[in-house]
Each structure stands twice: as C-alpha cells, then as structure tokens.
Motif scaffolding. Structure first.
Motif, mmCIF file in Angstrom:
data_model
loop_
_atom_site.group_PDB
_atom_site.id
_atom_site.type_symbol
_atom_site.label_atom_id
_atom_site.label_comp_id
_atom_site.label_asym_id
_atom_site.label_seq_id
_atom_site.Cartn_x
_atom_site.Cartn_y
_atom_site.Cartn_z
ATOM 1 N N VAL A 176 0.848 -1.193 0.000
ATOM 2 C CA VAL A 176 0.000 0.000 0.000
ATOM 3 C C VAL A 176 0.886 1.246 0.000
ATOM 4 N N GLY A 177 0.581 2.174 -0.875
ATOM 5 C CA GLY A 177 1.375 3.388 -1.007
ATOM 6 C C GLY A 177 2.360 3.324 -2.161
ATOM 7 N N GLU A 178 2.636 2.119 -2.624
ATOM 8 C CA GLU A 178 3.545 1.955 -3.768
ATOM 9 C C GLU A 178 2.861 2.375 -5.072
ATOM 10 N N ARG A 179 3.650 2.905 -5.977
ATOM 11 C CA ARG A 179 3.114 3.261 -7.282
ATOM 12 C C ARG A 179 3.468 2.160 -8.299
ATOM 13 N N ILE A 180 2.520 1.848 -9.141
ATOM 14 C CA ILE A 180 2.801 0.869 -10.195
ATOM 15 C C ILE A 180 3.434 1.599 -11.372
ATOM 16 N N GLU A 181 4.644 1.191 -11.717
ATOM 17 C CA GLU A 181 5.353 1.885 -12.793
ATOM 18 C C GLU A 181 4.933 1.371 -14.163
ATOM 19 N N ARG A 182 4.878 0.061 -14.280
ATOM 20 C CA ARG A 182 4.450 -0.516 -15.545
ATOM 21 C C ARG A 182 4.028 -1.958 -15.341
ATOM 22 N N VAL A 183 3.380 -2.505 -16.355
ATOM 23 C CA VAL A 183 2.943 -3.890 -16.322
ATOM 24 C C VAL A 183 3.675 -4.616 -17.429
ATOM 25 N N ARG A 184 4.199 -5.779 -17.087
ATOM 26 C CA ARG A 184 4.833 -6.555 -18.149
ATOM 27 C C ARG A 184 4.146 -7.913 -18.256
ATOM 28 N N THR A 185 3.855 -8.332 -19.454
ATOM 29 C CA THR A 185 3.273 -9.662 -19.648
ATOM 30 C C THR A 185 4.193 -10.475 -20.540
ATOM 31 N N TRP A 186 4.316 -11.747 -20.191
ATOM 32 C CA TRP A 186 5.085 -12.668 -21.024
ATOM 33 C C TRP A 186 4.155 -13.614 -21.781
ATOM 34 N N ASN A 187 3.004 -13.853 -21.155
ATOM 35 C CA ASN A 187 2.020 -14.732 -21.791
ATOM 36 C C ASN A 187 0.632 -14.238 -21.392
ATOM 37 N N ARG B 93 -4.633 -5.987 -23.660
ATOM 38 C CA ARG B 93 -3.454 -5.223 -24.082
ATOM 39 C C ARG B 93 -3.431 -3.855 -23.430
ATOM 40 N N GLY B 94 -4.605 -3.366 -23.033
ATOM 41 C CA GLY B 94 -4.671 -2.021 -22.448
ATOM 42 C C GLY B 94 -4.416 -1.981 -20.952
ATOM 43 N N LEU B 95 -4.128 -3.155 -20.345
ATOM 44 C CA LEU B 95 -3.979 -3.198 -18.879
ATOM 45 C C LEU B 95 -2.887 -2.242 -18.392
ATOM 46 N N GLY B 96 -1.737 -2.250 -19.044
ATOM 47 C CA GLY B 96 -0.619 -1.398 -18.620
ATOM 48 C C GLY B 96 -0.980 0.077 -18.662
ATOM 49 N N ARG B 97 -1.583 0.484 -19.759
ATOM 50 C CA ARG B 97 -1.981 1.889 -19.927
ATOM 51 C C ARG B 97 -2.990 2.294 -18.846
ATOM 52 N N ARG B 98 -3.813 1.341 -18.477
ATOM 53 C CA ARG B 98 -4.882 1.596 -17.505
ATOM 54 C C ARG B 98 -4.334 1.795 -16.084
ATOM 55 N N VAL B 99 -3.253 1.113 -15.732
ATOM 56 C CA VAL B 99 -2.815 1.137 -14.334
ATOM 57 C C VAL B 99 -1.465 1.824 -14.108
ATOM 58 N N ALA B 100 -0.689 2.027 -15.146
ATOM 59 C CA ALA B 100 0.643 2.612 -14.967
ATOM 60 C C ALA B 100 0.544 4.004 -14.353
ATOM 61 N N PHE C 229 -5.100 -21.079 -15.292
ATOM 62 C CA PHE C 229 -6.535 -20.902 -15.043
ATOM 63 C C PHE C 229 -6.799 -19.573 -14.342
ATOM 64 N N GLY C 230 -5.755 -18.825 -14.093
ATOM 65 C CA GLY C 230 -5.882 -17.539 -13.402
ATOM 66 C C GLY C 230 -6.434 -16.459 -14.311
ATOM 67 N N LEU C 231 -6.545 -15.256 -13.741
ATOM 68 C CA LEU C 231 -7.248 -14.175 -14.418
ATOM 69 C C LEU C 231 -6.752 -12.837 -13.876
ATOM 70 N N VAL C 232 -6.491 -11.887 -14.760
ATOM 71 C CA VAL C 232 -6.123 -10.535 -14.329
ATOM 72 C C VAL C 232 -6.805 -9.527 -15.241
ATOM 73 N N PHE C 233 -7.485 -8.560 -14.638
ATOM 74 C CA PHE C 233 -8.065 -7.487 -15.445
ATOM 75 C C PHE C 233 -8.264 -6.247 -14.580
ATOM 76 N N ALA C 234 -8.531 -5.120 -15.200
ATOM 77 C CA ALA C 234 -8.767 -3.868 -14.476
ATOM 78 C C ALA C 234 -10.181 -3.386 -14.748
ATOM 79 N N ARG C 235 -10.781 -2.766 -13.742
ATOM 80 C CA ARG C 235 -12.136 -2.236 -13.857
ATOM 81 C C ARG C 235 -12.237 -0.940 -13.071
ATOM 82 N N ALA C 236 -13.229 -0.129 -13.394
ATOM 83 C CA ALA C 236 -13.536 1.020 -12.550
ATOM 84 C C ALA C 236 -14.008 0.485 -11.202
ATOM 85 N N THR C 237 -13.424 1.010 -10.122
ATOM 86 C CA THR C 237 -13.734 0.493 -8.782
ATOM 87 C C THR C 237 -15.229 0.520 -8.476
ATOM 88 N N ASP C 238 -15.888 1.587 -8.880
ATOM 89 C CA ASP C 238 -17.306 1.713 -8.533
ATOM 90 C C ASP C 238 -18.216 0.884 -9.443
#
Length: 273
Positions: A19-30, A39-46, A113-122
């Motif tokens: 908590v308090g850390e900033r996310i600099e970038r997202v890297r995906t290998w697969n 593909r937009g995950l990095g742009r969304r959270v960086a 079988f995992g999953l990662v995505f970003a959404r508007a919190t509300d």
DNA sequence: CCTTGAACCTGCGGGC
DNA sequence: TGCCCGCAGGTTCAAG
C-alpha cells in the motif's frame, strides 16, 4: 491452490508492504490465461498508486488511486508474490506489476486458469465476474437461514451446493469436505432433506473452518504461499481432506474418498449422515 | 431455473 | 529409466 482462506492470507500479507507503492508498468510474457489479459492493462494502471487491498470471494482486489481496481484470480495453481528488484523471471511467470521501488508483484501460474483485469472500482459489482456472486461466508449476513433459503426448490447433493458460488462464495473443494465433516452431514445428502438446525450447524462449521484456516496461514498442499512466499500450515489440521484410508480423528472409522461432479470428496462414514 | 459433464492447462507421483 | 495414467486448490459453458 487458493480458496477463500488462501486469498485472504495473501491479501493480508501483501497489504502492509505494497500500500502506497506506485505501479510503474505492467509486463506480460504470456497473455493467454483463463481469459486473455487485455493489451490495455498497462496503460490503464501505470502511474497509479496502490490505495488498499480487498478480497471478494476468491478474487484479490487491488484498489488504485483514480478509481481503478486490478482484479487478480489465482485459478488452481496461481501464486502472486512480491519479489525483489531484478529477481529473475521464473518459469510460468506470465505477468508482473513493476513497482516504483523496483520490486514487482509476480503472477506465476503453471496451469493458466488464473485471471487478471482492471475495472472502474465503482463498477466492480456490476462486472459479470461479480454480479452473480453469493454471500461472503465470513460476513454478517451468512447464516443457516440464508443457506436454507437458497436451497429451496433444489435437489443437488450438499457438497455441490457448497461449491456453488451463487449461494456462498469462497468455499472450494478442500473446505467443503472439511465443513461437512465438522457439521456431521453426508456429502451426498440432498439439500432438499436438510433440517433447519443442520443448516445452522453447517453455516457455523463453514465459518469456523475458514477462520481457522486463515489463522493457520492457509493450506499448502503443493504450492500455496502468501505474498512473501511463506507456506500455510492448515494442512496438518485437515480432518478428512486428502486422508482416504486414515482413521477419522473423531470416531476412528476409515475416511472415504468419493467423486462428485468430477471432484474428490472426503468424508467419514461414521460421523456424517 | 436446475443439474451434470466437459473443457480449459501443466505438472507430479504411482505403477509397470 | 521411461511411459502412461490418474490426479490436482476453479470457473464457465453447453446440453438434457
């Protein structure tokens, strides 16, 4: 790997250190997890800062500033750990959130079988992954009455019913067997033939088993670890799961394994009716 | 609506 | 040693 207790242990272990850390970038290998990683995950959270970590069902929710939440689900074999800067990429490390400090949050998941995505919190609750989720078993509105209500008009075996996330969330294959053992209910019993007092007892058992597992740091059968890579210890407290052929800790009868909807169920034929 | 079975994917341990 | 089989903590979709 992860049912509710494991995700909760992960959440509470990571919270104080990210908590308090900033996310600099997202890297995906697969990107090919259960659903393709956008593909937009990095742009969304960086550039966003981590404000808090929450859990809903078996989903880890990483709330960022600006009203964005990263949703992480570990599937069967996922691990999500905080590793030092320049830690070498591991086999099956598919995605990582690089933090400002140089450390990174690594998702390693052999079976994908995992999953990662970003959404508007509300808007999380309206998302299709969350919309139909049932009650939180450690929350205030989980009790025997809500189980009895959900069971009306149904005939499924009670083990399958407990695994149905539209009824109650977070109970997976291990803790379903354990809760039924604690409640003294046979896993094949139809939910149409469960008395009100037994629903109460089952609700109490689900709560107790999950809470106890969280206290012990979760169950590590093969590969579960918390955010720092530490295993859990609840496996030594399991009464029936994985103990086919052993003596029941309560009555000494031999623990059995059966298969229900293609999943193993363990129970004691002496204690469970 | 409810229930069941198959599908997604990789790795591990047991038996031969 | 090596191969084949069954098994593994979850979720979703199709079909009956």
């Amino acid at each position: 790997m992860p049912e509710l207790p494991e995700v909760e242990v992960l959440r509470s272990s990571l919270e104080p250190v990210v908590v308090g850390e900033r996310i600099e970038r997202v890297r995906t290998w697969n990107r090919s997890l259960r659903e393709p990683v956008s593909r937009g995950l990095g742009r969304r959270v960086a550039g966003r800062r981590i404000e808090r970590l929450r859990r809903r069902a078996k989903y880890l929710l990483i709330d960022l500033d600006g009203g964005v939440t990263v949703v992480v689900h570990l599937g069967m074999s996922g691990r999500f750990t905080l590793v030092p800067s320049r830690a070498p990429r591991q086999l099956h490390e598919h995605l990582a959130l690089f933090l400002e400090s140089g450390r990174r949050l690594r998702l390693r998941d052999p079976r994908r079988f995992g999953l990662v995505f970003a959404r508007a919190t509300d808007r999380l609750d309206a998302d299709r992954h969350f919309r139909h989720l049932g009650v939180e078993p450690l929350g205030a509105d989980f009790d025997g009455a809500c189980l009895a209500r959900a069971a009306r008009g149904r005939t499924a075996p009670i083990k399958s019913f407990l695994l149905d996330g539209r009824v109650v969330v977070g109970v997976g294959n291990i803790y379903a067997s354990e809760a039924l053992f604690r409640a003294g209910i046979h896993p094949r019993r139809s939910v149409g033939r469960v008395s009100r007092s037994r629903w109460d007892r089952l609700a109490e058992s689900v709560r107790a088993v999950l809470a106890s597992a969280i206290e012990q740091g979760g169950t590590t059968l093969n590969d579960f670890t918390d955010g720092a890579g530490e295993p859990g210890y609840f496996q030594v407290s399991l009464s029936v799961y994985g103990r086919e052929g052993e003596g029941c800790p309560r009555c000494g009868a031999t623990v059995r394994r059966i298969v229900q909807s293609q999943r193993s169920t363990f129970y004691c034929p002496g204690c469970q009716r």
